[in-house]
Enzyme design. Structure first.
Site, PDB file in Angstrom:
ATOM      1  N   SER A 139       0.663  -1.273  -0.023  1.00  0.00           N
ATOM      2  CA  SER A 139       0.016  -0.002  -0.064  1.00  0.00           C
ATOM      3  C   SER A 139       0.937   1.247  -0.020  1.00  0.00           C
ATOM      4  CB  SER A 139      -0.820   0.157   1.040  1.00  0.00           C
ATOM      5  OG  SER A 139      -1.872   0.841   0.972  1.00  0.00           O
ATOM      6  N   ASP A 200      -7.739  -4.060  -7.380  1.00  0.00           N
ATOM      7  CA  ASP A 200      -7.331  -3.400  -6.480  1.00  0.00           C
ATOM      8  C   ASP A 200      -7.310  -1.974  -6.503  1.00  0.00           C
ATOM      9  OD1 ASP A 200      -6.008  -2.112  -4.261  1.00  0.00           O
ATOM     10  OD2 ASP A 200      -3.928  -3.279  -4.450  1.00  0.00           O
ATOM     11  N   HIS A 335      -6.808  -5.854  -2.034  1.00  0.00           N
ATOM     12  CA  HIS A 335      -5.676  -4.902  -1.576  1.00  0.00           C
ATOM     13  C   HIS A 335      -4.927  -5.588  -0.633  1.00  0.00           C
ATOM     14  CE1 HIS A 335      -3.098  -1.385  -0.871  1.00  0.00           C
ATOM     15  NE2 HIS A 335      -3.601  -1.352   0.273  1.00  0.00           N
TER      16      HIS A 335
END
Length: 615
Positions: A139, A200, A335
């Protein structure tokens, strides 16, 4: 297109990739730690350093007043993140065009991390032990890892630049196209590897302005936050806010991708151009190697940044309305699912890479089927391939002109040699008294035309990103500048062009000399403007014009002294011929200088030059 093992393709083992992903997700769950360090698999010489995403707030991605959280890069922190030729510090109005736009929130976090000496200590220990360092993150931790990698590449020697790799998982974009351009030029692009799941949302999130997604974004943030009681909450994952966020982000991504595709194809969409005048498009673009995880165990590898941008949009298109019921959870759940996905994909080793995108079949051919690409998507991806190939073909065109350039430069070197005994070729060319002066001018114009074409293509990024750092071209550009710019300056003052355009260095100096000078300064890691030896004649002419006005000369005392010291340094360093001191123009200027303005540096060089009658 081709298939091979991922580890061989990326020069990084599958076990190291798994370890990187594992530690990246571990850091994601440890936001209080500045970074985590572990050795890779047994027998590996890799050290993995992972960065956490940190706090999950709007400000962790968007800071400042800009709608995309962007700002101009600090070149003191990242000096390479610019276009070398296009960057002109003397023209502030052009800087936005030449230096990278980056995400300010990520860079602020990186500054905090770099202030922690422990990171530098760990890196130095790994380098001393001759180990490779893998910076990684999941991330926004991946965005941090990317900037940290760039910083270490900026500050290490070329010999150890291959010791740094960056592997990210679900990372958002971090800056505009200049980052990709600069990393390719520096030969660092291969050091960056980004894994992206098909649906994602985070790698696409910065393609949308905050003003359009703030409400939905704030609602889904707890889903990603390990410290939140709603971490991975099913109610958030299947919420209307998640679906609305996906819809709005992809709507913005559509505008960005369509605008880019229109430019790639060279056929502007007038409707799109009108719309984009009222829409603030995201500046962010991909860089490095992207690996798209299809969701069924297959991997698609892309190194073409324009193609990656298209896939970030087209891989998220829905095949039918029934998929809308599941897309909300997919865009969030994927994600957090990188490790499980990669464990299966790396075992399957079904990998496709983008060797010849310009040849991509517009019909279904099995290569991109697992990413669900439509015919329009394939057309856009192929256009990205054609665009990249055209850049290479443009370079080949100029490579083929090297022979012509060398021939004209040989003519000018002969012209230079023929004037050595009568004060040098600068003054001879300015007088234009004999036929060989005319022939030299023809060679000057032939070379100028070729180099003007090169600089115009560089200005539009129509040549390969690495062009400005190719040693053969840097050398050729430097030889050209040293040989031809004095003739341009002589021509400028011979025709009194300064009265029309102003001082040569401010208004009259062509880009072909500015660009080639910056290439050399960049290659040698010298300050911008420090290697202007080819244009010292222009400053000499400006100061010589004041010679009959003693008050004006004294008013320019600093310029007079600076020019002498600079010329003396260039002569001592061997980048400027001592013969320039024999020039009638130089001698005429020097003879009229007050004794107090004549430096010992030039006096010593003149006294050692022999047979020069100067006042």
């Amino acid at each position: 297109m081709g298939s091979e093992r991922l580890g061989e393709m990326l020069d990084i083992g599958e076990e190291t990739i798994k370890k990187s992903c594992s530690l990246a997700l571990k850091a994601h769950k440890s936001p209080g730690d500045p970074f985590l360090v572990e050795n890779s698999a047994a027998g590996s010489s890799d050290v993995v350093i992972s960065f956490p995403a940190g706090t999950w707030t709007v400000g962790s991605l968007f800071c400042g007043e800009s709608d995309f959280g962007e700002a101009k890069v600090d070149l003191e922190l990242f000096p390479s993140l610019k276009s070398v030729g296009n960057y002109d510090p003397a023209k502030p109005e052009e800087i936005d065009f030449a230096i990278a736009t980056i995400n300010q929130a990520f860079v602020d976090k990186v500054k905090q991390i770099l202030d922690n000496s422990q990171l530098k200590i760990k890196v130095q220990e790994a380098i001393t032990a001759k180990k490779r360092i893998i910076f990684t993150g999941h991330s926004t931790g991946g965005a941090i890892a990317a900037f940290v990698t760039i910083w270490f590449l900026e500050n290490c020697s070329k010999e150890i630049s291959g010791s740094f790799f960056c592997v990210t998982f679900g990372s958002p974009l971090i800056g505009d196209h200049i980052i990709s351009h600069a990393l390719r030029r520096e030969n660092w692009s291969e050091n960056f590897i980004h894994f992206v799941m098909r649906y994602d949302i985070v790698p696409r999130i910065l393609l949308a302005p905050l003003s359009s997604i703030r409400q939905e974004f704030e609602k889904i943030l707890p889903f990603f936050d390990p410290s939140s009681s709603e971490y991975m909450s099913q109610s958030i994952g299947s919420s209307q806010a998640a679906l609305d966020l996906f819809t709005k982000v992809m709507s913005s991504a559509s505008s960005v991708a369509s605008s880019a595709a229109s430019k790639l194809m060279g056929s502007p969409n007038l409707l799109l151009e009108t719309v984009t005048k009222f829409i603030n498009l995201s500046p962010y673009k991909p860089f490095g190697t992207y690996i798209f995880c299809t969701g069924n165990g297959k991997l698609v590898v892309l190194k073409n940044p324009e193609a990656v941008l298209q896939l970030l949009f087209f891989t998220c298109q829905l095949n039918n309305d029934t998929e809308r019921a599941t897309i909300a959870s997919k865009c969030l759940n994927q994600h957090l699912g990188y490790y499980d996905e990669l464990e299966g994909s790396l075992d399957m080793q079904s990998v496709t890479c983008d060797d010849n995108l310009e040849m991509l079949n517009l019909a279904s051919d099995g290569i991109f089927d697992d990413l669900g690409l439509s015919a329009r998507a394939r057309q856009c991806v192929r256009a990205a391939g054609v665009f990249q190939k055209q850049k290479q073909e443009n370079k080949v065109k100029f490579d083929l002109k090297k022979g012509k350039m060398e021939e004209e430069m040989k003519n000018l070197r002969a012209y230079q040699g023929s004037n050595e005994d009568n004060g040098g070729y600068y003054d001879a060319f300015k007088l234009q008294e004999v036929r060989r002066d005319f022939e030299a001018n023809v060679s000057r114009l032939e070379l100028a035309a070729i180099w003007d074409e090169i600089t115009e293509m560089l200005k539009k990024y129509d040549l390969p990103d690495e062009f400005e750092a190719i040693s053969d071209w840097v050398k050729l550009g430097t030889e050209f500048r040293h040989l031809v710019e004095p003739l341009d300056i002589a021509n400028f003052y011979r025709h009194g062009k300064g009265k029309e355009t102003g001082v040569y260095m401010k208004r009259g100096r062509p880009k072909r000399y500015k660009y080639t000078q910056r290439w050399l300064e960049h290659e040698k890691k010298l300050p911008v403007g420090s290697r202007g030896e080819s244009c010292f004649w222009a400053e000499l002419e400006e100061l010589h014009a004041l010679s009959d006005n003693l008050q004006a000369v004294n008013n320019e005392k600093k310029r007079v002294l600076d020019l002498q010291e600079q010329v003396g340094k260039w002569i001592v360093d061997g980048v400027l011929s001592k013969d320039v001191l024999k020039s009638p123009t130089f001698q005429a200027w020097w003879s009229k200088l007050p004794v107090g303005l004549k430096t010992e540096t030039i006096s010593g060089l003149i006294n050692g030059a022999g047979n020069m009658q100067v006042g």
